[in-house]
Write a protein that holds these residues in place. Structure first.
Motif, PDB file in Angstrom:
ATOM      1  N   LEU A  44       0.835  -1.035   0.176  1.00 45.87           N
ATOM      2  CA  LEU A  44      -0.199   0.002   0.121  1.00 45.87           C
ATOM      3  C   LEU A  44       0.834   1.385  -0.009  1.00 45.87           C
ATOM      4  N   VAL A  45       1.876   1.142   0.904  1.00 44.90           N
ATOM      5  CA  VAL A  45       2.553   2.431   0.965  1.00 44.90           C
ATOM      6  C   VAL A  45       3.613   2.620  -0.056  1.00 44.90           C
ATOM      7  N   PHE A  46       4.274   1.374  -0.210  1.00 43.03           N
ATOM      8  CA  PHE A  46       5.464   1.486  -1.376  1.00 43.03           C
ATOM      9  C   PHE A  46       5.069   1.205  -2.699  1.00 43.03           C
ATOM     10  N   GLY A  47       3.854   0.577  -2.974  1.00 44.91           N
ATOM     11  CA  GLY A  47       3.641   0.039  -4.498  1.00 44.91           C
ATOM     12  C   GLY A  47       3.675   1.016  -5.275  1.00 44.91           C
ATOM     13  N   ALA A  48       3.588   2.391  -4.970  1.00 46.21           N
ATOM     14  CA  ALA A  48       3.418   3.294  -6.277  1.00 46.21           C
ATOM     15  C   ALA A  48       4.865   3.621  -6.891  1.00 46.21           C
ATOM     16  N   LEU A  49       5.729   3.235  -5.926  1.00 48.67           N
ATOM     17  CA  LEU A  49       7.153   3.345  -6.392  1.00 48.67           C
ATOM     18  C   LEU A  49       7.830   2.293  -7.201  1.00 48.67           C
ATOM     19  N   THR A  50       8.622   2.488  -8.369  1.00 51.54           N
ATOM     20  CA  THR A  50       9.182   1.629  -9.094  1.00 51.54           C
ATOM     21  C   THR A  50      10.324   0.723  -8.156  1.00 51.54           C
ATOM     22  N   GLU A  51      10.954  -0.351  -8.501  1.00 57.78           N
ATOM     23  CA  GLU A  51      11.750  -0.933  -7.702  1.00 57.78           C
ATOM     24  C   GLU A  51      13.018   0.056  -7.621  1.00 57.78           C
ATOM     25  N   ASP A  52      13.474   0.703  -8.858  1.00 59.58           N
ATOM     26  CA  ASP A  52      14.659   1.574  -8.293  1.00 59.58           C
ATOM     27  C   ASP A  52      14.231   2.492  -7.452  1.00 59.58           C
ATOM     28  N   GLU A  53      13.042   3.283  -7.466  1.00 58.20           N
ATOM     29  CA  GLU A  53      12.593   4.417  -6.534  1.00 58.20           C
ATOM     30  C   GLU A  53      12.835   3.685  -5.017  1.00 58.20           C
ATOM     31  N   GLN A  54      12.394   2.429  -4.779  1.00 54.37           N
ATOM     32  CA  GLN A  54      12.342   1.751  -3.859  1.00 54.37           C
ATOM     33  C   GLN A  54      13.731   1.585  -3.057  1.00 54.37           C
ATOM     34  N   VAL A  55      14.821   0.989  -3.890  1.00 54.13           N
ATOM     35  CA  VAL A  55      16.018   1.140  -3.485  1.00 54.13           C
ATOM     36  C   VAL A  55      16.519   2.454  -3.146  1.00 54.13           C
ATOM     37  N   GLN A  56      16.389   3.502  -3.845  1.00 52.10           N
ATOM     38  CA  GLN A  56      16.733   4.847  -3.835  1.00 52.10           C
ATOM     39  C   GLN A  56      16.238   5.266  -2.226  1.00 52.10           C
ATOM     40  N   LEU A  57      14.784   4.812  -2.114  1.00 54.84           N
ATOM     41  CA  LEU A  57      14.265   5.552  -0.869  1.00 54.84           C
ATOM     42  C   LEU A  57      14.824   4.643   0.398  1.00 54.84           C
ATOM     43  N   GLU A  58      15.144   3.461   0.315  1.00 51.18           N
ATOM     44  CA  GLU A  58      15.781   2.506   1.050  1.00 51.18           C
ATOM     45  C   GLU A  58      17.325   3.310   1.614  1.00 51.18           C
ATOM     46  N   GLY A  59      17.934   3.443   0.336  1.00 54.00           N
ATOM     47  CA  GLY A  59      19.107   4.388   0.671  1.00 54.00           C
ATOM     48  C   GLY A  59      19.110   5.754   1.295  1.00 54.00           C
ATOM     49  N   LEU A  60      18.367   6.448   1.072  1.00 53.99           N
ATOM     50  CA  LEU A  60      17.959   7.791   1.652  1.00 53.99           C
ATOM     51  C   LEU A  60      17.477   7.426   3.307  1.00 53.99           C
ATOM     52  N   PHE A  61      16.775   6.319   3.494  1.00 49.62           N
ATOM     53  CA  PHE A  61      16.353   6.057   4.956  1.00 49.62           C
ATOM     54  C   PHE A  61      17.598   5.675   5.616  1.00 49.62           C
ATOM     55  N   GLY A  62      18.373   4.742   5.075  1.00 47.25           N
ATOM     56  CA  GLY A  62      19.662   4.399   5.612  1.00 47.25           C
ATOM     57  C   GLY A  62      20.774   5.374   6.221  1.00 47.25           C
ATOM     58  N   LYS A  63      20.766   6.571   5.239  1.00 45.62           N
ATOM     59  CA  LYS A  63      21.573   7.459   5.625  1.00 45.62           C
ATOM     60  C   LYS A  63      20.866   8.600   6.672  1.00 45.62           C
ATOM     61  N   LEU A  64      19.562   8.625   6.734  1.00 49.78           N
ATOM     62  CA  LEU A  64      18.937   9.327   7.870  1.00 49.78           C
ATOM     63  C   LEU A  64      18.868   8.404   9.182  1.00 49.78           C
ATOM     64  N   LEU A  65      19.020   7.059   9.197  1.00 50.13           N
ATOM     65  CA  LEU A  65      19.089   6.226  10.396  1.00 50.13           C
ATOM     66  C   LEU A  65      20.651   6.464  11.057  1.00 50.13           C
ATOM     67  N   THR A  66      21.622   6.477   9.985  1.00 47.43           N
ATOM     68  CA  THR A  66      22.871   6.436  10.282  1.00 47.43           C
ATOM     69  C   THR A  66      23.151   7.967  10.949  1.00 47.43           C
ATOM     70  N   LEU A  68      20.774   9.850  12.573  1.00 46.02           N
ATOM     71  CA  LEU A  68      20.267   9.777  13.909  1.00 46.02           C
ATOM     72  C   LEU A  68      21.065   8.703  14.950  1.00 46.02           C
ATOM     73  N   HIS A  69      21.793   7.911  14.513  1.00 47.70           N
ATOM     74  CA  HIS A  69      22.606   7.269  15.328  1.00 47.70           C
ATOM     75  C   HIS A  69      23.742   7.788  15.786  1.00 47.70           C
ATOM     76  N   ASP A  70      24.298   8.615  14.909  1.00 44.97           N
ATOM     77  CA  ASP A  70      25.319   9.490  15.336  1.00 44.97           C
ATOM     78  C   ASP A  70      25.311  10.581  16.001  1.00 44.97           C
ATOM     79  N   PHE A  71      23.766  10.963  16.227  1.00 47.76           N
ATOM     80  CA  PHE A  71      23.541  12.220  16.942  1.00 47.76           C
ATOM     81  C   PHE A  71      23.816  11.965  18.421  1.00 47.76           C
ATOM     82  N   ASP A  72      24.489  12.985  18.769  1.00 48.22           N
ATOM     83  CA  ASP A  72      24.999  12.933  20.265  1.00 48.22           C
ATOM     84  C   ASP A  72      24.429  14.013  21.170  1.00 48.22           C
ATOM     85  N   VAL A  73      25.013  14.086  22.290  1.00 48.05           N
ATOM     86  CA  VAL A  73      24.397  15.216  22.977  1.00 48.05           C
ATOM     87  C   VAL A  73      24.769  16.594  22.674  1.00 48.05           C
ATOM     88  N   GLN A  74      26.010  16.644  22.105  1.00 43.89           N
ATOM     89  CA  GLN A  74      26.413  18.129  21.480  1.00 43.89           C
ATOM     90  C   GLN A  74      25.682  18.359  20.457  1.00 43.89           C
TER      91      GLN A  74
END
Length: 97
Positions: A44-66, A68-74
């Motif tokens: 339902l959520v990702f069905g409108a995206l092509t496979e390439d777009e899904q791969v690209q989105l996965e990469g973007l989410f990966g960057k965001l998660l990284t 956030l993971h590196d986010f520290d108190v400073q």
């Protein structure tokens, strides 16, 4: 989970200090049903995206998660300062109108 009969606790035969927790038949069924539901939501959520777009989105989410993971108190303190400045700027813009 035990209350919902998703898992079963059993004492270890060899070491009575240990309690084993295993998934029950009800739990296995819940896992399968959950996976079916997740697959439907994904479609339902990702069905409108092509496979390439899904791969690209996965990469973007990966960057965001990284990031956030590196986010520290400073970073958190700097983020708070930026948010405060944005709030001040918006308040000034509202009073100027």
């Amino acid at each position: 989970m035990e209350k919902d009969q998703l898992v079963i606790r059993t004492p270890d035969r060899d070491d009575h200090r240990v309690t084993r927790v295993i998934i029950s038949d009800v739990g296995r069924k819940a896992v399968v049903e959950n996976q079916i539901f997740r697959d439907q939501v994904d479609q339902l959520v990702f069905g409108a995206l092509t496979e390439d777009e899904q791969v690209q989105l996965e990469g973007l989410f990966g960057k965001l998660l990284t990031s956030l993971h590196d986010f520290d108190v400073q970073d958190e303190e700097q983020f708070k300062r930026v948010l405060k400045q944005v709030k001040i700027t918006k308040e000034r813009e509202q009073t100027d109108d």
